[in-house]
Design a protein around this motif. Structure first.
Motif, PDB file in Angstrom:
ATOM      1  N   LEU A   3     -13.908  40.100 -15.802  1.00  0.00           N
ATOM      2  CA  LEU A   3     -13.882  41.549 -15.970  1.00  0.00           C
ATOM      3  C   LEU A   3     -12.509  42.122 -15.629  1.00  0.00           C
ATOM      4  CD1 LEU A   3     -15.863  43.858 -16.696  1.00  0.00           C
ATOM      5  CD2 LEU A   3     -16.358  44.071 -14.260  1.00  0.00           C
ATOM      6  N   GLY A   4     -11.957  41.724 -14.481  1.00  0.00           N
ATOM      7  CA  GLY A   4     -10.667  42.257 -14.064  1.00  0.00           C
ATOM      8  C   GLY A   4      -9.478  41.512 -14.603  1.00  0.00           C
ATOM      9  N   GLY A   5      -9.696  40.300 -15.121  1.00  0.00           N
ATOM     10  CA  GLY A   5      -8.586  39.521 -15.661  1.00  0.00           C
ATOM     11  C   GLY A   5      -7.677  38.944 -14.599  1.00  0.00           C
ATOM     12  N   MET A   6      -8.137  38.915 -13.351  1.00  0.00           N
ATOM     13  CA  MET A   6      -7.351  38.376 -12.247  1.00  0.00           C
ATOM     14  C   MET A   6      -8.239  37.482 -11.399  1.00  0.00           C
ATOM     15  SD  MET A   6      -5.085  41.700 -11.063  1.00  0.00           S
ATOM     16  CE  MET A   6      -4.010  42.525 -12.258  1.00  0.00           C
ATOM     17  N   PRO A   7      -7.666  36.457 -10.754  1.00  0.00           N
ATOM     18  CA  PRO A   7      -8.488  35.521  -9.982  1.00  0.00           C
ATOM     19  C   PRO A   7      -8.706  35.968  -8.550  1.00  0.00           C
ATOM     20  CG  PRO A   7      -6.239  34.749 -10.023  1.00  0.00           C
ATOM     21  CD  PRO A   7      -6.260  36.005 -10.853  1.00  0.00           C
ATOM     22  N   PHE A   8      -9.716  35.381  -7.899  1.00  0.00           N
ATOM     23  CA  PHE A   8      -9.824  35.472  -6.444  1.00  0.00           C
ATOM     24  C   PHE A   8      -8.667  34.676  -5.840  1.00  0.00           C
ATOM     25  CE2 PHE A   8     -14.244  36.827  -6.906  1.00  0.00           C
ATOM     26  CZ  PHE A   8     -14.401  37.671  -5.810  1.00  0.00           C
ATOM     27  N   LEU A   9      -8.010  35.249  -4.829  1.00  0.00           N
ATOM     28  CA  LEU A   9      -6.892  34.583  -4.178  1.00  0.00           C
ATOM     29  C   LEU A   9      -7.190  34.451  -2.685  1.00  0.00           C
ATOM     30  CD1 LEU A   9      -3.901  36.400  -5.908  1.00  0.00           C
ATOM     31  CD2 LEU A   9      -4.799  34.129  -6.414  1.00  0.00           C
ATOM     32  N   PRO A  10      -7.042  33.255  -2.118  1.00  0.00           N
ATOM     33  CA  PRO A  10      -7.273  33.053  -0.680  1.00  0.00           C
ATOM     34  C   PRO A  10      -6.011  33.354   0.123  1.00  0.00           C
ATOM     35  CG  PRO A  10      -6.793  30.968  -1.714  1.00  0.00           C
ATOM     36  CD  PRO A  10      -6.737  31.994  -2.812  1.00  0.00           C
ATOM     37  N   GLY A  11      -6.157  33.298   1.444  1.00  0.00           N
ATOM     38  CA  GLY A  11      -4.988  33.389   2.306  1.00  0.00           C
ATOM     39  C   GLY A  11      -4.482  34.786   2.561  1.00  0.00           C
ATOM     40  N   ASN A  12      -5.357  35.792   2.510  1.00  0.00           N
ATOM     41  CA  ASN A  12      -4.928  37.175   2.711  1.00  0.00           C
ATOM     42  C   ASN A  12      -5.400  37.715   4.057  1.00  0.00           C
ATOM     43  OD1 ASN A  12      -3.911  37.843  -0.172  1.00  0.00           O
ATOM     44  ND2 ASN A  12      -5.946  36.965  -0.496  1.00  0.00           N
ATOM     45  N   THR A  13      -4.703  38.738   4.528  1.00  0.00           N
ATOM     46  CA  THR A  13      -5.138  39.535   5.666  1.00  0.00           C
ATOM     47  C   THR A  13      -5.268  40.966   5.186  1.00  0.00           C
ATOM     48  OG1 THR A  13      -4.089  38.141   7.330  1.00  0.00           O
ATOM     49  CG2 THR A  13      -4.524  40.415   7.952  1.00  0.00           C
ATOM     50  N   VAL A  14      -6.412  41.587   5.445  1.00  0.00           N
ATOM     51  CA  VAL A  14      -6.664  42.966   5.030  1.00  0.00           C
ATOM     52  C   VAL A  14      -7.123  43.745   6.252  1.00  0.00           C
ATOM     53  CG1 VAL A  14      -7.917  44.467   3.434  1.00  0.00           C
ATOM     54  CG2 VAL A  14      -7.421  42.104   2.771  1.00  0.00           C
TER      55      VAL A  14
END
Length: 491
Positions: free
Chosen positions: A110-121
């Motif tokens: 749907l968004g055309g972008m992947p899930f990405l690991p290694g983040n801090t939010v």
């Protein structure tokens, strides 16, 4: 009197003829059948009141616009997408465990972008926290700063942002600034000129780049993005104006939420800006994206931040040029994915039928469905329509809360105990189909707990409504609510 009638009669006839023509145009070009009906009925019945608004707001399909924007986006995503997409395109193990493989697949498509690991939010729970963090990041910028807002005002906060950006530009930092031409319609030329004189690339976002329809007010860029050196990004509901700091009655104190993202997902957020910048300028911004390892947080930046390797993020941009109705479908998927709870905060409760049906079904299967909306209004018609949707929601078992201290503008979705999305999208047709929006969905139990704590504090300052409020409304108030809801597809 006869003389007056001779002049008024033809004008009335002309208005109705033009209303019928415009109604036919609406039927052919409005994106949804509900919107087409709303425009057609109002144009035929009340052309004196609706013809002019239709010129500005009625074109939910802009001839050639969607195709042109879509082609550009597809070319950019094929040729210039962030390299972290290739590195981590299949890194969706944790999201799959928490949300299920089907939801992960649908969201990435749907968004055309992947899930990405290694983040801090981390959450920034008010205007003060948000702009303190943004200004601190800008002050420490070494290579570039990108800024995008729907509304930029020439007030105390706007001056602080202008001065901060000019100071960095004088240090040799590249600065790119995109603002919406309608949302910031009252931004004076001297403000823009001062930034450009300092060497800052500043551009308005307009939908009429190649078209002659200067009356078009739809397709606004409602995104709020700040990113610094490819290492930190900020998105959420705040715009640039003192009201977002709670300094402008009668809506103050203003309740809004931003997030700060560190890690590979910053590249996805920046790429959304790149697409918008390219549409506005036909040029790609010149900045280097740092290597993946350099954007993964390695130090503790505060007690609210969680271990980086636990946070998987997907950036979900949406807009009127999408092949699918990305924003509406995201809400449907998020609601359908909930097994225990789905908590949503939104300033406007005017859902389309698909989202409203998903909410009702979630309540019927025993999910704790809560929606937090304002108790104060900033748009009369939208507020009236929201009231009726709120009462209809109650009958389906959905709990509706009204935030009491001030105006609630935050856009948050909490799914069970595993995921939360924060960004710029409201629960209304304008966000679903007419505006460019951005949401970031974070899969991490620690972050979901942080969002839960924030929302529990908001619920504690809110009043849960019941069906008695509707029954106690007088006949005129009920009529106004029902009339307002007729216009919900075009609000």
């Amino acid at each position: 009197m006869p003389f007056d009638l001779l002049h008024v009669g033809p004008l009335v006839l002309l208005a109705h003829i033009l209303g019928i023509i415009a109604a036919a145009h609406a039927i052919l070009h409005t994106r949804t059948s509900q919107g087409a009906i709303a425009w057609a009925v109002s144009l035929v019945a009340m052309p004196y009141l609706t013809l002019v608004p239709y010129l500005f707001l009625g074109r939910s399909k802009f001839a050639g616009y969607a195709d042109a924007r879509r082609v550009e986006n597809e070319l950019l995503r094929t040729r210039a997408h962030p390299h972290v997409w290739d590195t981590h395109a299949s890194s969706a193990g944790l999201p799959t465990q928490q949300l299920g493989s089907r939801l992960v697949q649908s969201l990435t498509r749907l968004g055309g972008m992947p899930f990405l690991p290694g983040n801090t939010v981390r959450t920034l729970v008010n205007g003060t926290a948000t702009f303190e963090a943004i200004f601190e990041a800008i002050e420490n910028a070494r290579r570039y700063v990108i800024v995008q807002f729907f509304i930029v005002r020439d007030d105390a906060l706007g001056d602080m942002l202008k001065d901060a950006l000019i100071a960095k530009a004088q240090q040799g930092v590249r600065v790119y600034f995109l603002y919406d031409s309608i949302g910031s319609f009252d931004l004076p030329h001297r403000y823009v000129a001062a930034l450009r004189a300092a060497g800052i690339e500043m551009q308005p976002f307009a939908t009429n780049r190649r078209f002659v329809n200067r009356l078009q007010l739809n397709f606004r860029n409602h995104r709020k993005i700040v990113s610094v050196d490819g290492e930190r990004a900020f998105i959420g509901g705040h715009n640039v104006g003192v009201e977002y700091l709670g300094a402008k009655p009668p809506l103050s104190p203003w309740r809004d939420t931003h997030i700060e993202v560190r890690g590979p997902a910053v590249a996805s957020i920046q790429f959304v800006f790149i697409e918008d910048w390219y549409w506005a300028t036909q040029q790609l911004p010149e900045f280097d994206v740092p290597a993946v390892d350099s954007v993964v947080p390695s130090v503790n930046h505060g007690a609210n931040e969680r271990a980086a390797n636990n946070m998987h993020c997907i950036v979900l941009p949406s807009g009127p040029a999408d092949k699918q109705e990305t924003c509406s479908l995201f809400f449907v998927e998020a609601i359908n994915a909930a097994r225990e709870r789905i908590w949503i905060t939104t300033p406007y409760l005017v859902p389309d039928e698909a989202v409203f049906a998903a909410l009702r079904l979630a309540a019927l299967r025993g999910v704790d469905v809560r929606i937090l909306i304002p108790s104060r209004r900033d748009h009369r018609v939208v507020f009236a329509a929201s009231k009726l949707y709120a009462y209809d929601s109650l009958r389906a078992g959905i709990r509706i809360f009204r935030y009491q201290p001030g105006f609630l503008h935050q856009k948050v979705v909490l799914i069970d105990s595993s995921a939360a999305a924060i960004g710029s999208a409201n629960l209304d047709n304008r966000s679903f189909r007419l505006n460019f929006e951005i949401m970031v969905l974070t899969v991490d139990r620690g972050f979901a707990l942080e969002v839960e704590t924030m929302l529990l504090d908001d619920f504690a300052e809110s009043r849960e409504i019941d069906s008695d409020e509707y029954r106690k409304s007088n006949a005129l108030q009920r009529m106004l609510m029902h009339v307002a809801r007729l216009f919900s597809p075009i609000l």
